[in-house]
Design a protein around this motif. Sequence first.
Motif, mmCIF file in Angstrom:
data_model
loop_
_atom_site.group_PDB
_atom_site.id
_atom_site.type_symbol
_atom_site.label_atom_id
_atom_site.label_comp_id
_atom_site.label_asym_id
_atom_site.label_seq_id
_atom_site.Cartn_x
_atom_site.Cartn_y
_atom_site.Cartn_z
ATOM 1 N N ALA A 9 0.832 -1.208 0.000
ATOM 2 C CA ALA A 9 0.000 0.000 0.000
ATOM 3 C C ALA A 9 0.864 1.254 0.000
ATOM 4 N N GLU A 10 0.293 2.368 -0.456
ATOM 5 C CA GLU A 10 0.985 3.651 -0.456
ATOM 6 C C GLU A 10 0.096 4.725 0.166
ATOM 7 N N ILE A 11 0.727 5.723 0.756
ATOM 8 C CA ILE A 11 0.018 6.899 1.273
ATOM 9 C C ILE A 11 0.461 8.112 0.457
ATOM 10 N N PHE A 12 -0.507 8.895 -0.004
ATOM 11 C CA PHE A 12 -0.224 10.182 -0.627
ATOM 12 C C PHE A 12 -0.810 11.272 0.272
ATOM 13 N N ALA A 13 0.040 12.136 0.790
ATOM 14 C CA ALA A 13 -0.394 13.294 1.569
ATOM 15 C C ALA A 13 -0.442 14.487 0.623
ATOM 16 N N ILE A 14 -1.633 15.076 0.425
ATOM 17 C CA ILE A 14 -1.842 16.137 -0.555
ATOM 18 C C ILE A 14 -2.354 17.388 0.166
ATOM 19 N N GLU A 29 4.657 11.268 -1.127
ATOM 20 C CA GLU A 29 4.316 9.851 -1.278
ATOM 21 C C GLU A 29 5.109 9.008 -0.285
ATOM 22 N N PHE A 30 4.397 8.085 0.364
ATOM 23 C CA PHE A 30 5.043 7.084 1.223
ATOM 24 C C PHE A 30 4.743 5.719 0.590
ATOM 25 N N PRO A 31 5.692 5.160 -0.185
ATOM 26 C CA PRO A 31 5.388 3.966 -0.982
ATOM 27 C C PRO A 31 5.752 2.646 -0.294
ATOM 28 N N HIS A 32 5.207 1.560 -0.854
ATOM 29 C CA HIS A 32 5.610 0.178 -0.538
ATOM 30 C C HIS A 32 5.601 -0.103 0.967
ATOM 31 N N LEU A 33 4.465 0.154 1.600
ATOM 32 C CA LEU A 33 4.386 0.039 3.054
ATOM 33 C C LEU A 33 4.187 -1.413 3.488
ATOM 34 N N SER A 34 4.844 -1.748 4.569
ATOM 35 C CA SER A 34 4.727 -3.090 5.139
ATOM 36 C C SER A 34 4.655 -2.973 6.654
ATOM 37 N N ASP A 35 4.282 -4.060 7.287
ATOM 38 C CA ASP A 35 4.180 -4.103 8.749
ATOM 39 C C ASP A 35 4.546 -5.509 9.195
ATOM 40 N N GLY A 36 5.511 -5.621 10.099
ATOM 41 C CA GLY A 36 5.935 -6.936 10.556
ATOM 42 C C GLY A 36 6.513 -7.787 9.443
ATOM 43 N N GLY A 37 7.115 -7.136 8.424
ATOM 44 C CA GLY A 37 7.685 -7.870 7.314
ATOM 45 C C GLY A 37 6.674 -8.324 6.284
ATOM 46 N N ILE A 38 5.422 -7.867 6.404
ATOM 47 C CA ILE A 38 4.348 -8.273 5.497
ATOM 48 C C ILE A 38 3.847 -7.055 4.736
ATOM 49 N N ILE A 40 1.407 -4.546 3.103
ATOM 50 C CA ILE A 40 0.036 -4.188 3.460
ATOM 51 C C ILE A 40 -0.802 -4.092 2.192
ATOM 52 N N GLU A 41 -1.923 -4.810 2.139
ATOM 53 C CA GLU A 41 -2.802 -4.754 0.963
ATOM 54 C C GLU A 41 -3.602 -3.462 0.916
ATOM 55 N N THR A 42 -4.235 -3.135 2.030
ATOM 56 C CA THR A 42 -5.054 -1.922 2.103
ATOM 57 C C THR A 42 -4.801 -1.229 3.428
ATOM 58 N N LEU A 43 -4.441 0.047 3.357
ATOM 59 C CA LEU A 43 -4.232 0.864 4.557
ATOM 60 C C LEU A 43 -5.352 1.890 4.583
ATOM 61 N N GLN A 44 -6.229 1.786 5.560
ATOM 62 C CA GLN A 44 -7.451 2.589 5.579
ATOM 63 C C GLN A 44 -7.271 3.830 6.455
ATOM 64 N N PRO A 45 -7.367 5.036 5.881
ATOM 65 C CA PRO A 45 -7.265 6.254 6.693
ATOM 66 C C PRO A 45 -8.520 6.472 7.517
ATOM 67 N N ALA A 46 -8.347 7.036 8.692
ATOM 68 C CA ALA A 46 -9.495 7.329 9.551
ATOM 69 C C ALA A 46 -10.158 8.627 9.114
ATOM 70 N N ILE A 47 -11.477 8.619 9.070
ATOM 71 C CA ILE A 47 -12.242 9.854 8.913
ATOM 72 C C ILE A 47 -12.226 10.536 10.277
ATOM 73 N N THR A 48 -11.564 11.693 10.368
ATOM 74 C CA THR A 48 -11.376 12.347 11.658
ATOM 75 C C THR A 48 -12.517 13.306 11.949
ATOM 76 N N SER A 49 -13.173 13.109 13.084
ATOM 77 C CA SER A 49 -14.250 13.993 13.540
ATOM 78 C C SER A 49 -13.736 14.771 14.749
ATOM 79 N N GLY A 50 -13.637 16.096 14.622
ATOM 80 C CA GLY A 50 -13.057 16.899 15.696
ATOM 81 C C GLY A 50 -11.547 16.942 15.565
ATOM 82 N N SER A 51 -10.877 17.304 16.637
ATOM 83 C CA SER A 51 -9.418 17.405 16.619
ATOM 84 C C SER A 51 -8.776 16.047 16.883
ATOM 85 N N ALA A 52 -7.565 15.873 16.384
ATOM 86 C CA ALA A 52 -6.828 14.622 16.581
ATOM 87 C C ALA A 52 -5.341 14.926 16.575
#
Length: 251
Positions: A9-14, A29-38, A40-52
């Motif tokens: 998976a990749e993240i694009f911050a625009i 762009e943050f490309p070719h993301l993995s976690d624990g050596g695996i 990632i097929e889909t990295l789901q961003p959170a819909i942020t309600s309020g401040s975070a």
Amino acid sequence: QPSPYFNGAEIFAISKSQLAASVTANYVEFPHLSDGGILIETLQPAITSGSAPAEYFLHSFTVDASGNNSSFDNRLGIFALTNQSAVTAGGTPTLSNPAIFSSETYVQPNLAPQPSGVMLNPDDDRMQQVQYVNGKLYAALSSAVSIKNDATRTGIAWFQIKPSLKGSLTVKASITHQGYVGAAGTYLLYPAIAQGHNGIVEIGFSLSSTTQTPSAAYVTGTASDVTGFGPIYVVATGTGSYTDTFTCSGS
């Protein structure tokens, strides 16, 4: 060189302000993301309600370290993106190191029948919609669910998660509540979870069975004590069978 096939998976911050102003928008762009050596097929961003304190991303583990489909898992992964405003100025925001935390087991979902006999494909158990509100993440995904006195049907695994940040690179998370939604003789597909301003948490999904045409349905719970959800309400009954051979039919 990146693989010509799937390579994580990749993240694009625009820059949103530049997009809104109809000018050339900076992006990172943050490309070719993995976690624990695996990968990632889909990295789901959170819909942020309020401040975070960050933009959070969740994923499930749908493949193993060899890239093969994984039939079940009991872990979730999280990332956090901070210093987001740097994008507009031509800088780079900070993406945390990934973190893995334990969850209930989720399982590759079953094909779902409809009255026409054409099976619906729920795809897999990758993470669906995620929301951040009042310090908690709400998330849901499709999973095979064992129904008491019935059989294993496609249902929903849901999670209420408490994330935390230490600096910008270290993110942690733990489950505060979790559970399953399922129904005898019925298949629940593609869940989307969200909390409203009134404190009600709702999961919307599609519903189908051998006697029920694909329909829109939902369940509700309360954010103050999300230990389970109430009965299934069908909000719109389907008028016919689903026949799209590209997006949702299986064999």
